[in-house]
Design an enzyme around this catalytic site. Structure first.
Site, PDB file in Angstrom:
ATOM      1  CG  ASP A 325      19.867  64.231-118.460  1.00 61.11           C
ATOM      2  OD1 ASP A 325      18.636  64.138-118.514  1.00 61.11           O
ATOM      3  OD2 ASP A 325      20.531  63.878-117.460  1.00 61.11           O
ATOM      4  CD  GLU A 521      16.460  59.167-115.380  1.00 61.99           C
ATOM      5  OE1 GLU A 521      17.235  59.511-114.491  1.00 61.99           O
ATOM      6  OE2 GLU A 521      16.786  59.115-116.583  1.00 61.99           O
TER       7      GLU A 521
HETATM    8  C1  GLC Z   1      19.373  61.873-115.269  1.00 64.87           C
HETATM    9  C2  GLC Z   1      18.115  62.590-115.423  1.00 64.87           C
HETATM   10  C3  GLC Z   1      18.189  64.021-114.978  1.00 64.87           C
HETATM   11  C4  GLC Z   1      19.127  64.159-113.803  1.00 64.87           C
HETATM   12  C5  GLC Z   1      20.507  63.709-114.217  1.00 64.87           C
HETATM   13  C6  GLC Z   1      21.528  63.801-113.076  1.00 64.87           C
HETATM   14  O1  GLC Z   1      19.518  60.784-116.069  1.00 64.87           O
HETATM   15  O2  GLC Z   1      17.520  62.551-116.709  1.00 64.87           O
HETATM   16  O3  GLC Z   1      16.865  64.453-114.674  1.00 64.87           O
HETATM   17  O4  GLC Z   1      19.156  65.512-113.376  1.00 64.87           O
HETATM   18  O5  GLC Z   1      20.499  62.379-114.689  1.00 64.87           O
HETATM   19  O6  GLC Z   1      21.198  62.893-112.079  1.00 64.87           O
END
Ligand code: GLC
Length: 753
Positions: A325, A521
């Protein structure tokens, strides 16, 4: 960075000496070899299939083998590096550093924000990649989690929590297909979706990214992977985009629903609740898996070799690639920034591609150093590259690396918006309808109020035009108010005032569209109260004071604490986060579509009940699966008729049920129950039931439980299908209490539909 630099620094000196000798032997061999195989040139792509890896007629494995053999360490490390588009300065760094992937994070955008600009931007970056010696195309990832949601004018579909309420996996697959077309039209080849999180605590800010609170509901929606990729994996359908099963594993099970927190479960519980959706996605050939920021019993998933390599890649047989991530590797040591040790821990645990996403030069240097020092084996680097390149070949990126402009016009198309409106209809859950106040008459005199009645931004939630989303007119669409006015026989009889000011007793009904403003988030975590905000409460008070029947449409990313206000409402619809097609809400309000949605989450009676889930014995306001409909009314768009679950009379002897304890812990256990068809005709339905005694069932998957009178009955789910004569089907459950002396369940089946 010179691609021919193999080693540097003092420790490399000895190795360089040995290397010189070896090279003299190898170069003799290569001289002979080069006579037969043309070396890649700067415009390798210009040589039509000159080299085996460029020959689409060869098997993917052969192409990968040939390409790997031609790659330098720096080529390979580049493939494992994903950088944020806006941090790649100059853009030629894609070429210089051989970057294998580019992404746009939640706030990534282009200017002007149009599908064409996205496609032009993508093509520009891709041309940089194609100009490298081996011309390996880069793969571009983005969070297309409910449409091509970074692109202004795109169709914005309901977020996953609403799609879970439809209980319609086929619809969700069609949505995946539509999203794939719009994403492809912008050049992007990879979506960081679906989130296959099982949200167990509604306090979590990502609850709306989950299809529901049970593994079987979330697993059933893995059909979206086929929509994105094609039914036979990446590249098996036109406009195929790589899908991402995320976030592996346990992101929805953290204590108190804290985003990126700690999921404290036994392995048996982790396997029973959070693993099944990933198995469902792997079984559908998902091309990538994104790891979760969260921890399992205090250990960060991003550094957990058992979970990533042994369980996901080994036991589940996942053959795609694992991506980290966003800057998640930085979190492993609890300090800011990332170190060589963190890079090594993540890559050796099984991370194949690192979403750096900013300091890609530092990452490349650190990983090269770790390989040269022998702390990251070359076999791990090659395995990661094999996985990444396999998906690129399967997607057809080597043959068609640039945007297929034929799909650019599908962005926001009428066809896709119609599909989204259907999804909105089917996602509406009617929770209360006192006195049949719904459906509304189209001739009614209506007062519409609430902050989300005329607000596309609120209706869409997070991950829409920006990471956090925002209120307001953020992209073209139809608000709930516009939908009501379009459907009403006389729009002038529909009054709107956001705060409810001016309402009087002359109105047939008041429609209050209230709920949450956008978030994403951790910013959406709600550790405290989970009720409506002051503006909504004041608006509702004004409507109540008028004495007019109040219909509430709740636009939110999760169940909210509304028990105290509910008695003042004649009707309540959970609209979730419907996206741009608010007409789907008015279709239900006026009865053009009878509500068919079912709760994907148990609805709390109060925030103090969190977490509250099916089977945990808590007294919910509305149970998981609850959803009312209208007695009559036209329904021009037939909703899927769920396979009727026969209600067999226990003991009719058409089947047996055998329990096998698969795990136990202090105070609880997990078991599989295998239902065997002992009759001679296929079983259309079955039911296994047993006395609970002092036990309580806490979770069931691949079956539908009901409890009454101290006895639990688990019936087939609509997607179990029939059980052939002699065949079996297995459901699982966890329970509190002793695994000793379990009663043998009675089993009953029926052969009729
Ligand atoms: C994030 C998220 C993830 C996402 C990634 C790219 O912080 O947790 O779900 O795909 O960043 O944007």
């Amino acid at each position: 960075m010179s691609p021919t630099t193999y080693h540097r620094g003092r420790s490399g000196f000895r190795r360089r000496k040995r290397l010189t000798t070896a090279l003299s032997v190898v170069s003799a061999f290569l001289t002979l070899a080069v006579l037969t195989v043309a070396q890649p040139s700067a415009d390798a792509s210009a040589q039509a299939a000159a080299l085996p890896y460029q020959d689409a007629s060869l098997a993917v494995d052969e192409r990968v083998d040939d390409l790997l053999a031609r790659m330098t360490l720096d080529d390979k490390i580049g493939q494992m590096t994903q950088a944020d588009k806006d941090s790649i300065v100059p853009q030629s760094d894609v070429n210089t550093y051989r970057l294998g992937s580019v992404l746009s994070g939640g706030d990534g955008t282009v200017s002007p924000n149009t599908a064409q600009t996205w496609a032009d931007t993508y093509d520009g970056l891709q041309r940089q990649a194609l100009a490298t010696p081996l011309a390996i195309p880069m793969i571009y990832g983005i969070d297309a989690v409910h449409g091509a949601n970074a692109v202004r004018g795109a169709t914005i579909f309901p977020h996953n929590i609403g799609l879970g309420a439809t209980r319609d996996p086929a619809l969700v697959e069609r949505i995946g297909r539509a999203v794939a077309e719009e994403v492809s039209g912008t050049g992007v080849d990879w979506t960081f979706a679906p989130c296959l999180c099982v949200a167990r605590n509604d306090r979590w800010g990502r609850t709306y990214e989950s299809f529901g609170e049970t593994p079987e509901l979330v697993s059933s929606m893995a059909t979206v992977v086929d929509g994105f990729q094609g039914a036979d994996g990446p590249g098996s359908a036109p406009a195929s985009v790589l899908a991402t099963a995320k976030h592996y594993i346990g992101d929805g099970g953290t204590t108190n629903g804290t985003d990126q927190g700690d999921t404290r479960l036994t392995e048996a519980e982790l396997r029973s609740v959070h693993l099944p959706p990933f198995k469902a996605a792997v079984d559908r050939g998902v091309g990538s898996v994104m790891l979760s920021y969260s921890s399992w019993n205090g250990v960060k998933v991003h550094g957990h070799k058992f979970l990533v390599t042994d369980l996901l890649k080994g036991e589940l047989g996942f053959d795609g690639f694992v991506v980290s991530d966003w800057a998640a590797v930085d979190q492993l040591d609890g300090q800011t920034g990332f170190t060589a040790a963190e890079v090594t821990k993540a890559v050796n645990a099984g991370v194949d591609m690192v979403m750096v996403p900013y300091d890609y030069k530092k990452f490349i240097g650190l990983l090269r150093g770790e390989v040269n020092a022998g702390r990251v084996p070359m076999s791990r680097i090659d395995d990661a590259n094999r996985r990444i390149l396999t998906q690129k070949f399967r997607l057809g990126l080597f043959e068609k690396p640039l945007t297929d402009r034929a799909y650019t016009s599908t962005v926001g198309s009428a066809e896709h918006r119609a599909l989204a409106r259907q999804a909105v209809r089917q996602s509406q859950v009617l929770l209360k309808n006192e006195g049949g106040v719904l459906p509304l008459a189209k001739s009614a005199k209506l007062f519409v109020a609430g902050k989300s009645a005329d607000d596309i931004g609120n209706m869409s939630g997070g991950w829409t035009m920006s990471w956090q989303g925002r209120s307001g007119d953020i992209t073209p669409g139809t608000t709930v108010l516009e939908g009501i006015r379009e459907t009403a026989t006389d729009p002038s009889r529909v009054t709107y005032e956001r705060y409810g000011n001016g309402i009087d007793g002359s109105y047939t009904a008041a429609v209050a569209v209230v709920g949450e403003t956008p978030y994403a988030e951790g910013k959406g975590d709600r550790p405290g109260a989970m009720g409506l905000d002051q503006e909504d409460l004041q608006t509702l008070a004004r409507l109540k004071a008028s004495g007019v029947p109040v219909v509430v449409v709740l636009v939110s990313g999760r169940p909210l604490d509304i028990a105290a206000q509910l008695p003042d409402w004649k009707a309540l619809i959970a609209a979730w986060l419907p996206g741009t097609e608010g007409g789907g809400v008015s279709d239900v309000l006026f009865g053009d579509h009878r509500p068919t949605g079912k709760l994907p989450m148990t609805w709390m009676r109060g925030a103090s009940q969190q977490p509250i889930n099916q089977g945990d014995g808590k007294d919910a306001l509305f149970p998981y699966g609850h959803g009312l409909t209208y007695g009559t009314g036209t329904d021009p768009t037939p909703t899927p008729t769920p396979t009727p679950t026969p209600t067999p009379t226990p003991g009719t002897g058409l089947c047996t049920a055998t329990t096998k304890v698969t795990g136990s812990w202090s105070g609880g256990y997990q078991a599989d129950v295998t239902v065997r068809n002992t009759g001679t005709a296929p079983l259309a339905g079955w039911a296994a039931s047993w006395d609970l005694g002092t036990r309580t069932v806490t979770n069931v998957w691949n079956g539908t439980p009901t409890t009454s009178g101290g006895r639990v009955t688990v019936r087939n789910t609509p997607w179990n299908g029939t059980v052939p004569a002699g065949g079996t089907v297995t459901f699982g459950y966890t329970a509190n209490g002793s695994a000793d002396g379990l009663p043998v369940p009675a089993c009953a089946g029926t052969t009729g539909g």
